[in-house]
Design an enzyme around this catalytic site. Structure first.
Site, PDB file in Angstrom:
ATOM      1  N   ASP A  30       0.868  -1.167   0.000  1.00  0.00           N
ATOM      2  CA  ASP A  30       0.000   0.000   0.000  1.00  0.00           C
ATOM      3  C   ASP A  30       0.908   1.221   0.000  1.00  0.00           C
ATOM      4  O   ASP A  30       1.935   1.239   0.685  1.00  0.00           O
ATOM      5  CB  ASP A  30      -0.862   0.034   1.269  1.00  0.00           C
ATOM      6  N   HIS A  49       5.014  -7.218  -0.366  1.00  0.00           N
ATOM      7  CA  HIS A  49       4.801  -8.504  -1.015  1.00  0.00           C
ATOM      8  C   HIS A  49       5.561  -8.588  -2.339  1.00  0.00           C
ATOM      9  O   HIS A  49       5.998  -7.577  -2.884  1.00  0.00           O
ATOM     10  CB  HIS A  49       3.299  -8.706  -1.266  1.00  0.00           C
ATOM     11  N   SER A  62       7.452   4.132   5.386  1.00  0.00           N
ATOM     12  CA  SER A  62       8.717   4.442   4.721  1.00  0.00           C
ATOM     13  C   SER A  62       8.513   4.439   3.219  1.00  0.00           C
ATOM     14  O   SER A  62       7.486   4.896   2.744  1.00  0.00           O
ATOM     15  CB  SER A  62       9.819   3.476   5.131  1.00  0.00           C
TER      16      SER A  62
END
Length: 288
Positions: free
Chosen positions: A98, A154, A255
Site C-alpha cells: 500500500d 509482497h 517508509s
C-alpha cells in the site's frame, strides 16, 4: 478546530514540519522508538495507539485481529485474508505495498528523481555497478508508505530473489517536504537492495528505504531483521523462489519502496503521482 485539524495545520507548515521531523537526534529517537513500541503493557499500548490516531488517519478495521500486544504489533499488523489480492494477469507487475505513488518514470542513463528536478544516481542508491547496468535507462517507481498504512510488503511478481544487500545509513524523514530539501535523500538512509529475477531472465529490484522511527526491515525469506544493530555481512546471497503476492516482510513504521526494472517494461494506466495504490494492484506491464 479539532485537535487533529490543529495538528494537521501545524505540520503542513514546511519549516515546522522539517524542524520537528529532522532537526532532532534521529538515530537516538529511532532506537528509543524501537524499544518503546515493543512494550507489552495495556496502558502504554492504548495511549500510544490513541496518540497515533490523533496524528493520522489510522484505520484498523481491516486488521486480522482486534487486539494488539503492543504498538509494534499494531504497526506490523496482518490484514484479514483476501483483502489484497494480486492482479492475476501474468503480464502485470503489481505494487508490493500500500502506498502513495511518488516520482516515477524513465531512468535517464543512470539518473532518477526523488521529486521533480531533484535527481540522484543509481550507483549511489544501489552501490553495485553490475546492478546499475541492469537498470540503465530503465524504469523506476517510488512508493511512499505513510505511518497509518499497512506496512507489510509482497512479491510484485513470480520471481527468484538472488541477493539482498544491506546499506547502513541515516534515518531522515522521507516525506515530500524532506525530499524537496535533502539532496539524494534515499541514498543517505538505511536501505536494503533486493535483487530478483523473473523467469524470463529480466531483472526486478526492490529497494526498501528506512526512515526516522523506522530503521528496521524484516525479511521473511532470510529470517532476519536488518537495522543499525545488524552485524556481520552486508551482502546476503539467497535463492528464494516467491510467488506474486507472497509476503516478503515488513517495515516497522511508514517508509518507501523504490521499484526498478529494465527499459522494456511499461507503466500501467492507473499510475498517477500522488494517487494511492494498494498492494496487488497493477504497477508495470511486462514486454510482449
Amino acid at each position: 478546530m479539532t485537535v487533529r485539524r490543529l495538528i494537521s495545520a501545524l505540520t503542513q507548515q514546511e519549516d515546522l514540519n522539517f524542524l520537528l521531523t529532522n532537526r532532532i537526534p534521529r538515530a537516538a529517537l529511532t532506537r528509543f522508538m524501537g524499544w518503546f513500541s515493543k512494550l507489552e503493557h495495556p496502558l502504554v499500548r492504548d495511549a500510544s495507539i490513541a496518540c497515533w490516531r490523533m496524528f493520522s488517519d489510522l484505520d484498523l478495521s481491516q486488521a486480522k485481529k482486534a487486539e494488539f500486544l503492543s504498538l509494534h504489533d499494531c504497526f506490523t499488523r496482518e490484514l484479514k485474508p483476501g483483502l489484497r489480492p494480486s492482479d492475476p494477469d501474468p503480464s502485470i507487475v503489481v505494487s508490493p505495498s500500500d502506498a502513495i505513488i511518488g516520482a516515477y518514470g524513465a531512468i535517464e542513463d543512470t539518473k532518477l528523481f526523488q521529486v521533480k528536478g531533484a535527481g540522484y544516481s543509481l550507483l549511489d542508491l544501489l552501490g553495485d555497478p553490475a546492478l546499475v547496468e541492469a537498470h540503465r535507462n530503465g524504469r523506476f517507481v517510488t512508493l511512499r508508505l505513510t505511518s497509518s498504512m499497512y506496512h507489510r510488503f509482497h512479491a510484485p511478481h513470480d520471481c527468484r530473489i538472488e541477493q539482498v544487500t544491506f546499506i547502513r545509513g541515516d534515518t531522515w524523514n522521507v516525506n515530500p517536504i524532506a525530499l524537496k530539501r535533502i539532496e539524494a535523500l534515499f541514498c543517505k538512509n538505511e536501505r536494503a537492495v533486493i535483487q530478483a529475477r523473473l523467469a524470463s531472465g529480466l531483472s526486478l529490484t526492490l529497494v526498501p528505504v528506512a526512515a526516522i522511527l523506522v530503521a528496521s526491515i524484516r525479511l521473511h525469506f532470510l529470517d532476519i531483521v536488518l537495522n543499525a544493530q545488524t552485524r556481520g555481512p552486508s551482502v546476503f546471497p539467497c535463492e528464494a523462489d516467491v510467488r506474486k503476492g507472497e509476503e516478503l516482510g515488513w517495515f516497522e513504521h511508514g517508509s518507501t519502496i523504490i521499484v526498478l526494472t529494465p527499459d522494456c517494461f511499461e507503466f500501467c494506466e492507473n499510475l498517477r503521482e500522488g494517487a494511492r495504490i494498494l498492494a496487488g494492484q497493477p504497477l508495470l506491464r511486462l514486454p510482449g
